[in-house]
Enzyme design. Structure first.
Site, PDB file in Angstrom:
ATOM      1  N   ASP A  77     -12.969  15.415  -3.235  1.00  0.00           N
ATOM      2  CA  ASP A  77     -13.683  16.593  -3.568  1.00  0.00           C
ATOM      3  C   ASP A  77     -15.078  16.316  -4.146  1.00  0.00           C
ATOM      4  O   ASP A  77     -15.439  15.817  -4.453  1.00  0.00           O
ATOM      5  CB  ASP A  77     -12.052  16.613  -4.823  1.00  0.00           C
TER       6      ASP A  77
ATOM      7  N   ASP B  36      -3.405   4.488  -1.843  1.00  0.00           N
ATOM      8  CA  ASP B  36      -4.803   4.510  -1.035  1.00  0.00           C
ATOM      9  C   ASP B  36      -4.504   6.426  -0.483  1.00  0.00           C
ATOM     10  O   ASP B  36      -3.614   6.983   0.029  1.00  0.00           O
ATOM     11  CB  ASP B  36      -3.268   4.419   0.375  1.00  0.00           C
TER      12      ASP B  36
ATOM     13  N   LYS C 126       1.057  -1.650   0.033  1.00  0.00           N
ATOM     14  CA  LYS C 126       0.384  -0.196   0.201  1.00  0.00           C
ATOM     15  C   LYS C 126       0.698   1.561   0.112  1.00  0.00           C
ATOM     16  O   LYS C 126       1.647   1.537   0.942  1.00  0.00           O
ATOM     17  CB  LYS C 126      -0.703   0.279   1.422  1.00  0.00           C
TER      18      LYS C 126
ATOM     19  N   THR D 254      -9.914   4.898  11.147  1.00  0.00           N
ATOM     20  CA  THR D 254      -9.661   3.782  11.957  1.00  0.00           C
ATOM     21  C   THR D 254      -8.893   4.311  13.443  1.00  0.00           C
ATOM     22  O   THR D 254      -8.858   4.590  14.648  1.00  0.00           O
ATOM     23  CB  THR D 254      -8.006   2.606  12.058  1.00  0.00           C
TER      24      THR D 254
ATOM     25  N   ARG E 110       3.733  -0.020  10.124  1.00  0.00           N
ATOM     26  CA  ARG E 110       4.678  -0.008  11.376  1.00  0.00           C
ATOM     27  C   ARG E 110       5.048  -1.279  12.027  1.00  0.00           C
ATOM     28  O   ARG E 110       6.196  -1.856  12.006  1.00  0.00           O
ATOM     29  CB  ARG E 110       4.373   1.490  12.316  1.00  0.00           C
TER      30      ARG E 110
ATOM     31  N   LYS F 182      -7.488   8.315  -1.265  1.00  0.00           N
ATOM     32  CA  LYS F 182      -8.767   8.648   0.082  1.00  0.00           C
ATOM     33  C   LYS F 182      -9.355   9.856  -0.572  1.00  0.00           C
ATOM     34  O   LYS F 182      -9.000  10.717  -0.063  1.00  0.00           O
ATOM     35  CB  LYS F 182      -8.159   9.035   1.265  1.00  0.00           C
TER      36      LYS F 182
HETATM   37  O1  C5P Z   1       1.406   1.473  10.310  1.00  0.00           O
HETATM   38  P1  C5P Z   1       0.350   1.010  10.606  1.00  0.00           P
HETATM   39  O2  C5P Z   1      -0.418  -0.200  10.048  1.00  0.00           O
HETATM   40  O3  C5P Z   1      -0.560   2.130  11.041  1.00  0.00           O
HETATM   41  O4  C5P Z   1      -0.241   1.614   8.977  1.00  0.00           O
HETATM   42  C1  C5P Z   1      -1.841   1.898   9.210  1.00  0.00           C
HETATM   43  C2  C5P Z   1      -1.737   2.333   7.169  1.00  0.00           C
HETATM   44  O5  C5P Z   1      -3.544   2.276   7.159  1.00  0.00           O
HETATM   45  C3  C5P Z   1      -1.806   4.060   7.371  1.00  0.00           C
HETATM   46  O6  C5P Z   1      -1.065   3.787   6.076  1.00  0.00           O
HETATM   47  C4  C5P Z   1      -3.142   4.303   7.162  1.00  0.00           C
HETATM   48  O7  C5P Z   1      -3.013   6.240   6.711  1.00  0.00           O
HETATM   49  C5  C5P Z   1      -3.991   3.568   6.701  1.00  0.00           C
HETATM   50  N1  C5P Z   1      -5.449   3.409   6.893  1.00  0.00           N
HETATM   51  C6  C5P Z   1      -5.757   4.262   8.364  1.00  0.00           C
HETATM   52  N2  C5P Z   1      -6.808   3.736   8.686  1.00  0.00           N
HETATM   53  C7  C5P Z   1      -8.252   4.225   8.066  1.00  0.00           C
HETATM   54  C8  C5P Z   1      -7.839   3.731   6.444  1.00  0.00           C
HETATM   55  C9  C5P Z   1      -6.775   3.780   6.372  1.00  0.00           C
HETATM   56  O8  C5P Z   1      -5.086   3.361   9.287  1.00  0.00           O
HETATM   57  N3  C5P Z   1      -9.328   3.897   8.362  1.00  0.00           N
END
Ligand code: C5P
Length: 225
Positions: free
Chosen positions: A63, A58, A31, A115, A205, A60
């Site tokens: 607009d 991603d 992603k 989230t 992460r 998102k």
């Molecule tokens: O590092 P981590 O596991 O928190 O990364 C989560 C990824 O998912 C990030 O790239 C974040 O932008 C994405 N994301 C999210 N919540 C959402 C949609 C996408 O955390 N609802």
């Protein structure tokens, strides 16, 4: 099918390429998000695509319908597997975007509620429903207009699965394997997310910051069996 989508949230192109190469056989998709796209744009996406791994872009998008449709048109040329849009952009925005990807293999996935947001954060924005019911409302709207699936937290996945069809894809970020939640608030383990009905789990992460990203992805995959 490997349900792990690894989020490469970095501005460093070489780091992204080496992670994509290391993870190619360990995860189902890579992603790339706004951070990477702001730094490297379409040519950066093409560089990662050369690593022979499907890409989840991603961005998102949110607009007016015309701007989003034109943006989807430009992204279409990159051959990514998945592109995200905020469902809160509304029916017309979603439908115009969908008309652009008709007859292509690119899937449009709707973001429900991030989230990183809690009930309190939503309340501050004037959204007084509790998070889960806001997620369900947006998921049902996305399904109605013909979106291919949605992004929600694992805590809502089960309910979304009940309300939406079996082919409607559910993608859950906020996946955590240890005690550290970083900035995520609505979290679950990989197994919990898959058991709740997630088709794909987005993990950033916990994989990319591990001393061995490939090992971490492999352990997560094993934990799903
Ligand atoms: O590092 P981590 O596991 O928190 O990364 C989560 C990824 O998912 C990030 O790239 C974040 O932008 C994405 N994301 C999210 N919540 C959402 C949609 C996408 O955390 N609802």
């Amino acid at each position: 099918m490997n349900p792990i989508v690894c989020a490469l949230d970095t501005q460093d192109l070489n780091e992204a390429i080496s992670l994509a190469n290391a993870l190619r056989d360990k995860v189902g998709m890579i992603k790339l998000g706004l951070e990477f796209f702001a730094a490297h744009g379409p040519s950066g996406v093409r560089e990662i695509a050369k690593c022979n791994i499907p890409i989840f872009l991603d961005l998102k998008l949110h607009d007016i319908p015309n701007t989003v449709a034109k943006t989807v048109e430009a992204i279409k040329a990159l051959g990514v597997e998945i592109l995200t849009l905020h469902i809160s952009g509304g029916t017309r925005m979603l439908k115009e975007a969908l008309s652009v990807v008709k007859n292509t293999k690119m899937k449009l996935i709707g973001v429900t509620v991030l989230t990183s947001m809690s009930d309190e954060d939503l309340g501050e924005l004037g959204m007084t429903r509790e998070t889960k019911s806001q997620v369900i409302l947006l998921a049902k709207l996305a399904e109605k207009v013909g979106m291919h699936g949605i992004v929600c937290s694992a805590l809502e996945a089960q309910e979304v699965r009940k309300e939406c069809g079996k082919d409607f894809k559910i993608i859950t970020p906020g996946i955590r394997v240890g005690p550290s939640h970083d900035d995520q608030k609505r979290t679950a383990t990989p197994k919990e997310a898959v058991n709740s009905g997630a088709d794909y789990i987005v993990i950033g992460r916990p994989i990319t910051k591990n001393s061995s990203p490939a090992n971490s992805a492999e352990l997560i995959l094993k934990s799903l069996i």
